[in-house]
Enzyme design. Structure first.
Site: not given
Length: 343
Positions: A108, A239
């Site tokens: 986390r 992209h």
């Protein structure tokens, strides 16, 4: 060495400009750090890495995916990395993306920082807190916005950089100049790539200028609701063709910027496309490309900047001043087809 600290939404980030790699041990204790790098960087700089725990990945955009994430996470488990471990991404944009993504989700979230080794990573990829991985042909489809704890800039890494990689870095420098720094654009017009390769003070000043310029934008709009969107100039088309045609990031963004300039002529009466093309050409970047429109449009329809049936496209009003315009995809297709026919 020059130190600069930026306070972002949830974290202070320390920038160490004109530093030496040896300083890393001062900000990341060797016993509690893991360096993530790729095979090319490891082979080139393995002496510098002696004494560090290292995870080595395959190089290139092809490996910026979940397979590599899984491999690195499993190696971290083997190395008994815990919440007190610092991850250090040492490499170009692929390595920093992977490191930031894993640093954001492993247990986390753990402390992480970067040692960028390419010009592109120094001026753009390692700055701003975006960390993403690709899914198939779709670039950075999964990711986080989470700032690194530090960036260490050692210009010695640039000595081994191939010319194409220098050019790729200058694509993002030219982008920054186009959207928000007209004086820097004039500086780039005045000089060329060889000038900055030979002139270390000029290069260091340029790297710092770009890193801080982007950081100021991100500080004001960290989660891309307003001004940060301007940093996507050239990236919508760029992209798409980068992944489809296996282009370097810089080459793809260069072509994307030229297309965006021509679209800017249509919507904003932009008058300096020729100056942008001449500058990109001076730094060894392509400005034209043949591509299959349907495949590219299919990719663009999955772009993160798409909203319903429109795309938020970054355009230029003048050099140094950009804005975002929402363009229906159907209109965009017509304009880009007309550009292709004109070529």
């Amino acid at each position: 060495m020059q130190k600069k600290i930026f306070q972002f939404a949830a974290k202070k980030v320390s920038y160490f400009f004109d530093a030496d790699f040896s300083f890393l041990s001062k900000i990341a204790e060797k016993n509690h750090a893991v360096i993530i790098t790729d095979e090319n960087i490891f082979q080139t700089f393995r002496k510098k890495l002696e004494g560090w725990k290292i995870i080595i990945t395959k190089p290139g955009e092809l490996f910026k995916d979940q397979r590599t994430v899984d491999y690195v996470v499993n190696r971290l488990i083997e190395l008994e990395a815990d919440r007190k471990t610092t991850l250090v991404g040492m490499g170009g944009g692929v390595v920093t993306d992977i490191t930031g993504f894993i640093g954001s989700v492993y247990m986390r979230g753990v402390r992480f920082g970067y040692v960028p080794t390419s010009l592109l990573a120094m001026v753009d990829a390692s700055v701003g807190g975006k960390n993403g991985i690709d899914v198939g042909d779709y670039k950075n489809l999964i990711g986080t916005i989470n700032q690194p704890d530090f960036l260490l800039y050692d210009p010695a890494f640039l000595k081994s950089l191939p010319r194409d990689e220098w050019a790729s870095g200058f694509a993002e420098i030219i982008k920054h100049a186009c959207i928000m720094d007209a004086p820097m654009f004039r500086l780039l017009e005045k000089y060329n790539l060889s000038h900055f390769q030979r002139n270390k003070p000029a290069l260091l000043a340029l790297i710092k200028r770009n890193a801080l310029l982007k950081s100021e934008v991100v500080k004001k709009d960290e989660f891309e609701s307003d001004q940060r969107q301007l940093l996507n100039f050239g990236h919508t088309l760029g992209h798409a063709i980068e992944k489809l045609y296996d282009l370097s990031h810089g080459k793809a963004i260069s072509i994307g910027m030229v297309t965006a300039c021509i679209i800017s002529e249509h919507f904003l009466d932009f008058k300096d496309t020729s100056r942008v093309i001449a500058t990109l050409d001076k730094y060894g970047l392509p400005t034209l490309a043949e591509f299959e429109p349907k495949r590219v449009f299919d990719m663009m329809k999955m772009d993160k900047k798409k909203v319903k049936q429109s795309i938020n496209y970054v355009l230029l009003k003048t050099i140094g001043k950009a804005q975002t315009k929402t363009i229906p995809i159907s209109d965009l297709e017509k304009i880009i087809y007309s550009i292709i026919r004109a070529r």
